[in-house]
Every structure is written in C-alpha cells, then in structure tokens.
Design a protein around this motif. Structure first.
Motif, PDB file in Angstrom:
ATOM      1  N   VAL A   1       1.102  -1.196   0.063  1.00  0.00           N
ATOM      2  CA  VAL A   1       0.043  -0.027  -0.346  1.00  0.00           C
ATOM      3  C   VAL A   1       0.934   1.296  -0.006  1.00  0.00           C
ATOM      4  N   SER A   2       1.558   1.024  -1.326  1.00  0.00           N
ATOM      5  CA  SER A   2       2.654   2.297  -1.127  1.00  0.00           C
ATOM      6  C   SER A   2       2.904   3.080  -3.018  1.00  0.00           C
ATOM      7  N   ILE A   3       3.507   3.970  -2.813  1.00  0.00           N
ATOM      8  CA  ILE A   3       3.717   4.432  -4.292  1.00  0.00           C
ATOM      9  C   ILE A   3       4.682   4.167  -3.886  1.00  0.00           C
ATOM     10  N   ARG A   4       5.669   4.133  -5.430  1.00  0.00           N
ATOM     11  CA  ARG A   4       7.414   4.147  -5.573  1.00  0.00           C
ATOM     12  C   ARG A   4       7.676   4.743  -6.694  1.00  0.00           C
ATOM     13  N   ILE A   5       8.503   5.982  -5.782  1.00  0.00           N
ATOM     14  CA  ILE A   5       8.737   7.426  -7.135  1.00  0.00           C
ATOM     15  C   ILE A   5       9.920   6.351  -6.855  1.00  0.00           C
ATOM     16  N   THR A   6       9.673   6.060  -8.338  1.00  0.00           N
ATOM     17  CA  THR A   6      11.804   6.094  -9.248  1.00  0.00           C
ATOM     18  C   THR A   6      12.093   7.585 -10.653  1.00  0.00           C
ATOM     19  N   LYS A   7      10.902   8.750 -10.419  1.00  0.00           N
ATOM     20  CA  LYS A   7      11.324   8.843 -11.958  1.00  0.00           C
ATOM     21  C   LYS A   7      10.456  10.384 -12.338  1.00  0.00           C
ATOM     22  N   THR A   8      10.653  11.340 -12.867  1.00  0.00           N
ATOM     23  CA  THR A   8      10.341  12.265 -12.817  1.00  0.00           C
ATOM     24  C   THR A   8       9.638  12.813 -14.353  1.00  0.00           C
ATOM     25  N   TYR A   9       8.753  13.261 -14.662  1.00  0.00           N
ATOM     26  CA  TYR A   9       7.934  14.020 -16.056  1.00  0.00           C
ATOM     27  C   TYR A   9       8.585  15.695 -16.451  1.00  0.00           C
ATOM     28  N   ILE A  10       9.117  16.060 -16.705  1.00  0.00           N
ATOM     29  CA  ILE A  10      10.030  17.441 -17.783  1.00  0.00           C
ATOM     30  C   ILE A  10       9.330  17.559 -18.953  1.00  0.00           C
ATOM     31  N   ARG A  11       9.453  18.598 -19.022  1.00  0.00           N
ATOM     32  CA  ARG A  11       9.275  20.149 -20.529  1.00  0.00           C
ATOM     33  C   ARG A  11      10.231  20.476 -21.174  1.00  0.00           C
ATOM     34  N   HIS A  12      11.184  20.139 -21.807  1.00  0.00           N
ATOM     35  CA  HIS A  12      12.204  20.557 -22.826  1.00  0.00           C
ATOM     36  C   HIS A  12      12.236  20.727 -24.145  1.00  0.00           C
ATOM     37  N   ASP A  13      12.579  22.348 -24.014  1.00  0.00           N
ATOM     38  CA  ASP A  13      12.932  22.247 -25.737  1.00  0.00           C
ATOM     39  C   ASP A  13      11.327  21.298 -26.366  1.00  0.00           C
ATOM     40  N   GLY A  14      10.412  21.307 -26.121  1.00  0.00           N
ATOM     41  CA  GLY A  14       8.803  21.554 -26.424  1.00  0.00           C
ATOM     42  C   GLY A  14       8.968  19.454 -27.267  1.00  0.00           C
ATOM     43  N   HIS A  15       9.783  18.898 -25.957  1.00  0.00           N
ATOM     44  CA  HIS A  15       9.567  17.524 -25.675  1.00  0.00           C
ATOM     45  C   HIS A  15       9.046  17.019 -24.210  1.00  0.00           C
ATOM     46  N   ASP A  16       8.585  16.357 -24.707  1.00  0.00           N
ATOM     47  CA  ASP A  16       8.189  15.530 -22.890  1.00  0.00           C
ATOM     48  C   ASP A  16       8.864  14.900 -22.439  1.00  0.00           C
ATOM     49  N   LEU A  17       9.586  14.669 -21.558  1.00  0.00           N
ATOM     50  CA  LEU A  17      10.693  13.722 -21.043  1.00  0.00           C
ATOM     51  C   LEU A  17      10.281  12.936 -20.228  1.00  0.00           C
ATOM     52  N   ILE A  18      10.397  11.860 -19.534  1.00  0.00           N
ATOM     53  CA  ILE A  18      10.582  10.833 -18.635  1.00  0.00           C
ATOM     54  C   ILE A  18      11.999  10.701 -18.219  1.00  0.00           C
ATOM     55  N   MET A  19      12.421  11.183 -17.158  1.00  0.00           N
ATOM     56  CA  MET A  19      14.008  11.012 -16.421  1.00  0.00           C
ATOM     57  C   MET A  19      13.983  10.604 -15.101  1.00  0.00           C
ATOM     58  N   PRO A  20      15.512  10.136 -14.922  1.00  0.00           N
ATOM     59  CA  PRO A  20      15.243   9.883 -13.481  1.00  0.00           C
ATOM     60  C   PRO A  20      15.267  11.192 -12.703  1.00  0.00           C
TER      61      PRO A  20
END
Length: 220
Positions: A178-197
């Motif tokens: 009953v938990s959430i694993r947080i291992t990544k983050t979303y960013i907007r870079h140069d007009g692109h959607d990226l999922i990054m560490p």
C-alpha cells in the motif's frame, strides 16, 4: 588582441592552455562543451539559458584579463536594480562564479571573484502551507473532476512533486505494501515531454499511503 577559439561538440578539441586575453564568450563555449559530459541535459540547458540572458550580454565581448572585481560589481549593481528575488540573484551570481572558478582551476586564469563579493541569499522566502481545514475546503470544489481530485489528493497526502506525479504509471502502485514507488519525474524540455530519473538518488523512494488514498487511486 583577444584570443578567439571555435569549439565543436568533440571535447577532444578543448585546448590544454589558454591566454587570459580570450573573450569571455569564447571561454564560455569551452566551458559549456566540457560540462556536457558532467551535467544532465536539462540542468545544462537551464544554466545555459541563464548565462545567455543574464551574463553573456554584459561580459561576452570582454576578454577575461579585462574583467576585474570592479567589473563584477558593476554587473551585480545592474542585477540589483531589478526586482529579482534574493535566491534568484544568488543563482545568477553563482553561475558566473562557477565559470571563473573553472577558469582558475583548470587554466590558471585570473578569477576576479577572489576579491569580489557575492550577492543574493540562499534563504528562500518563508513557505506557506495549507492547513488541513483549508485543504478540505479546496478539495471539496474538485469532486466533479475525478482526475484533478485524485491528483491533488496524491500531492497533498504524499508530498510528492508535480513532476513525480505526472511520471507515475499503474505499475508504480505497490498494492501489497500500500505504497507508491517514486523512481522518475516528468519534465518539458525543448518542446518535448521527457520521463527522466529524479534529480538526486535521495528522491527515489517509496511512500506509504493511507487506505482512503489507496482506494481513491484504485477507483481512478
């Protein structure tokens, strides 16, 4: 006469010695190429925009040998004439300091910051928090929008960042613990959607969530 160089993306082209007469804009290009292998692309892009906007217009055409503590102070006074926050002033100032420190450390070039003061402060303004009562009044207005309701519930009760929330997938929910694993983050870079560490290793974590939030997430 100021030394001018042209750098490619190939770091093997970086010279081992430089004249103090090199133009600041040319030295910054060298610094930028070297940092490409040491900083995340998003971090480097953020710093590059700051240098382009706040540093290069003032220092770009000056040679390093012509930049004195008085030159630094004149630039700082220009920044201080704007309504920038103390933390933003600190960020701009430390970016310039970092470039000169790099010049001093790796090329034995003069560092005017050795006799110049810094500006700004690392102390951010006092953060404002919603009380539980204030949050409940707010979330009560979101009940017709399930997506927004669930998102704000997760943000409030877990303390995760918005980018971390936007990067979540169903597989990040640990139903057994009953938990959430947080291992990544979303960013907007140069007009692109990226999922990054995440920015730091300490940001990778599991957050135990209350049963009511778990049920809300499952329902969503």
């Amino acid at each position: 006469m100021a030394q001018s160089i042209f750098l490619t993306e190939d770091v093997t082209c970086v010279p081992e010695q430089l004249s103090p007469d090199i133009l600041f804009k040319d030295f910054y290009q060298l610094y930028y190429v070297d940092m490409q292998g040491r900083l995340k692309s998003t971090t480097l892009a953020t710093r590059h925009r700051l240098v382009q906007d706040k540093i290069l217009p003032f220092f770009g055409e000056l040679s390093l040998s012509d930049i004195t503590p008085a030159t630094i102070r004149a630039w700082q006074n220009l920044l201080l004439s704007n309504s920038y926050s103390s933390t933003y002033l600190k960020t701009i100032d430390m970016n310039l300091y970092g470039i000169f420190k790099y010049a001093e450390t790796y090329y034995d070039l003069p560092n005017p910051y050795s006799r110049a003061e810094h500006i700004g402060s690392s102390d951010s303004a006092r953060m404002q928090f919603w009380t539980l009562g204030e949050y409940r009044r707010f979330i009560g207005t979101m009940t017709d929008d399930v997506k927004a309701y669930t998102a704000f519930e997760m943000l409030y009760w877990t303390g995760m960042r918005v980018g971390e929330l936007l990067a979540l997938t169903p597989d990040d929910i640990d139903h057994k613990a009953v938990s959430i694993r947080i291992t990544k983050t979303y960013i907007r870079h140069d007009g692109h959607d990226l999922i990054m560490p995440p920015k730091t290793e300490n940001s990778i974590r599991s957050v135990v969530i209350p049963d009511f939030l778990y049920r809300e997430i499952c329902d969503y």
